[in-house]
Design a protein around this motif. Structure first.
Motif, PDB file in Angstrom:
ATOM      1  N   MET A   1      -8.155  19.483 -13.477  1.00 25.17           N
ATOM      2  CA  MET A   1      -7.749  18.322 -12.691  1.00 25.17           C
ATOM      3  C   MET A   1      -7.417  17.124 -13.573  1.00 25.17           C
ATOM      4  O   MET A   1      -7.986  16.960 -14.663  1.00 25.17           O
TER       5      MET A   1
ATOM      6  N   LYS B   1      -8.003  13.568 -14.769  1.00 19.44           N
ATOM      7  CA  LYS B   1      -9.318  12.933 -14.857  1.00 19.44           C
ATOM      8  C   LYS B   1      -9.475  11.784 -13.848  1.00 19.44           C
ATOM      9  O   LYS B   1     -10.554  11.593 -13.277  1.00 19.44           O
TER      10      LYS B   1
ATOM     11  N   CYS C   1     -10.163  13.310 -10.575  1.00 18.93           N
ATOM     12  CA  CYS C   1     -11.530  13.838 -10.624  1.00 18.93           C
ATOM     13  C   CYS C   1     -12.546  12.732 -10.364  1.00 18.93           C
ATOM     14  O   CYS C   1     -13.458  12.878  -9.539  1.00 18.93           O
TER      15      CYS C   1
ATOM     16  N   THR D   1     -15.522  12.256  -7.393  1.00 20.01           N
ATOM     17  CA  THR D   1     -16.971  12.218  -7.648  1.00 20.01           C
ATOM     18  C   THR D   1     -17.573  10.843  -7.371  1.00 20.01           C
ATOM     19  O   THR D   1     -18.794  10.713  -7.305  1.00 20.01           O
TER      20      THR D   1
ATOM     21  N   CYS E   1     -12.214  18.224 -15.944  1.00 21.99           N
ATOM     22  CA  CYS E   1     -12.754  18.603 -14.633  1.00 21.99           C
ATOM     23  C   CYS E   1     -12.066  19.863 -14.125  1.00 21.99           C
ATOM     24  O   CYS E   1     -10.847  19.992 -14.210  1.00 21.99           O
TER      25      CYS E   1
ATOM     26  N   SER F   1     -11.351  22.051 -10.771  1.00 30.29           N
ATOM     27  CA  SER F   1     -11.328  21.956  -9.314  1.00 30.29           C
ATOM     28  C   SER F   1     -12.086  23.120  -8.690  1.00 30.29           C
ATOM     29  O   SER F   1     -11.907  24.281  -9.089  1.00 30.29           O
TER      30      SER F   1
ATOM     31  N   GLU G   1     -16.905  18.687  -4.854  1.00 29.51           N
ATOM     32  CA  GLU G   1     -16.589  17.908  -6.050  1.00 29.51           C
ATOM     33  C   GLU G   1     -16.424  18.832  -7.265  1.00 29.51           C
ATOM     34  O   GLU G   1     -17.090  19.858  -7.374  1.00 29.51           O
ATOM     35  N   PRO G   2     -15.563  18.464  -8.202  1.00 28.95           N
ATOM     36  CA  PRO G   2     -15.314  19.293  -9.382  1.00 28.95           C
ATOM     37  C   PRO G   2     -16.503  19.340 -10.335  1.00 28.95           C
ATOM     38  O   PRO G   2     -17.356  18.461 -10.333  1.00 28.95           O
TER      39      PRO G   2
ATOM     40  N   SER H   1     -17.586  19.689 -14.542  1.00 25.40           N
ATOM     41  CA  SER H   1     -17.001  19.128 -15.767  1.00 25.40           C
ATOM     42  C   SER H   1     -17.200  20.075 -16.952  1.00 25.40           C
ATOM     43  O   SER H   1     -18.086  20.925 -16.948  1.00 25.40           O
TER      44      SER H   1
END
Length: 336
Positions: free
Chosen positions: A246, A248, A251, A255, A268, A270, A313-314, A316
């Motif tokens: 993703m 940033k 992302c 979050t 990040c 997805s 949410e992604p 990391s």
């Protein structure tokens, strides 16, 4: 309104902290054995913070508070922590590697890393990736508090079967901070060289620059947990999954709603609305990118943080590119 929300957060954490007594700390110190009572502090990884009951209660409180502000009445529906109300700690939406013949490059560079403290208590089960017969990489938080590091390679299931493949020493990046998971990367110096072969082989580091890779599809893999509470290596299986890298900024926007911002030098992945992704035991494992001139994938990152599994949410990962010089300086090897 936002200021009042944060005041509410601080008040809740103050109440939670007040419940910790010296007696509690002394009991924890006895269990850990290696800690002096005066030095005991509770350090959170991001994943542990999200799982903490106090954090969950705070999030529910804020959800109710915002509902009161918007509608004038307190909503009885608390904001859910997990996307579908369950917590499946496995690679999500991936492909099971159920035959050794499927463990091909670069997937055959996967390592399973288990750490213990001085009392022999398992601290972390994590992933890792092989750079050579004597060097590997993992996430720094996986090895930060360890006195013993066992490294296993070449397994598609039950990764700790038999004796440890090898012991290792960790070289943690000097800027790593456990509470914030900044610079979350560590080298593994494998003390007994691994026997390389079809199922155990090193992977190369990618020289690709993060700024050029938005929306590219990466591949990651890991063993995941056998159940919601206790990791059982005997029941663990290896799976891999393709995930989109993703942007940033996008992302961080996703979050922000859970008060999380991933640190610098991280990318990040997805979760595609909570349908795929890494879970517990998978941090430390590799993220691969196959460039236009690459025959097989190369290491573009190391899985770092998750905020739940499954979760919208992604997750990391730590980009490799900013750390290539540090890796070369410590190992005297290029691995590219």
């Amino acid at each position: 309104m936002r200021n009042s929300l944060w005041l509410a957060v601080l008040a809740l954490f103050a109440l939670a902290s007040a419940g910790v007594t010296n007696k509690d700390l002394e009991e924890d110190a006895k269990k850990a054995v290696i800690f002096d009572v005066e030095d005991v502090t509770k350090e959170y990884t991001l994943e542990a913070l999200v799982a903490d009951a106090n954090y969950t209660e705070t999030e529910i409180f804020l959800s109710n508070l915002e509902s009161t502000t918007n509608s004038g009445a307190v909503s009885t529906a608390a904001k859910p922590i997990y996307h579908n109300g369950t917590e499946d700690k496995r690679i999500l939406g991936g492909t099971l590697i159920d035959d050794a013949a499927l463990l091909v490059a670069p997937l055959n560079s996967i390592l399973f890393v288990q750490t213990k403290n001085a009392a022999g208590i398992v601290l972390n089960n994590c992933g890792g990736v092989l750079l050579s017969s004597i060097w590997g990489l993992t996430a720094a938080h996986c090895v930060a508090l360890a006195t013993t590091i066992n490294v296993y390679g070449g397994q598609i299931a039950d990764p700790t079967a038999g004796t440890p493949t090898s012991r290792a020493k960790a070289i943690i990046h000097p800027n790593f901070r456990l509470n914030f998971l900044t610079d979350n990367i560590a080298l593994l110096n494998i003390l007994t060289p691994l026997a390389l072969g079809a199922s155990v082989a090193p992977a190369l580091l990618s020289l690709a620059k993060p700024a050029t890779l938005d929306n590219m599809v990466f591949t990651t893999l890991g063993y995941g947990l056998a159940d919601d509470n206790v990791f059982d290596p005997a029941a663990a299986t290896l799976s891999h999954v393709n995930m989109q890298n993703m942007n940033k900024l996008t992302c961080n926007q996703q979050t922000l709603g859970i008060f999380v911002t991933y640190p610098a030098n991280t990318g990040c992945l997805s979760t595609a609305g909570g349908t795929k992704g890494i879970c517990k035991v998978d941090p430390g494992g590799p993220v691969f990118h196959t460039g236009p001139n690459d025959d097989v994938g190369k290491i573009i990152g190391i899985n770092s943080q998750i905020v739940g599994c499954p979760r919208q949410e992604p997750s990391s990962f730590t980009w490799i590119n900013p750390y290539i010089k540090w890796i070369q300086d410590k190992t005297f090897k290029k691995f590219t």
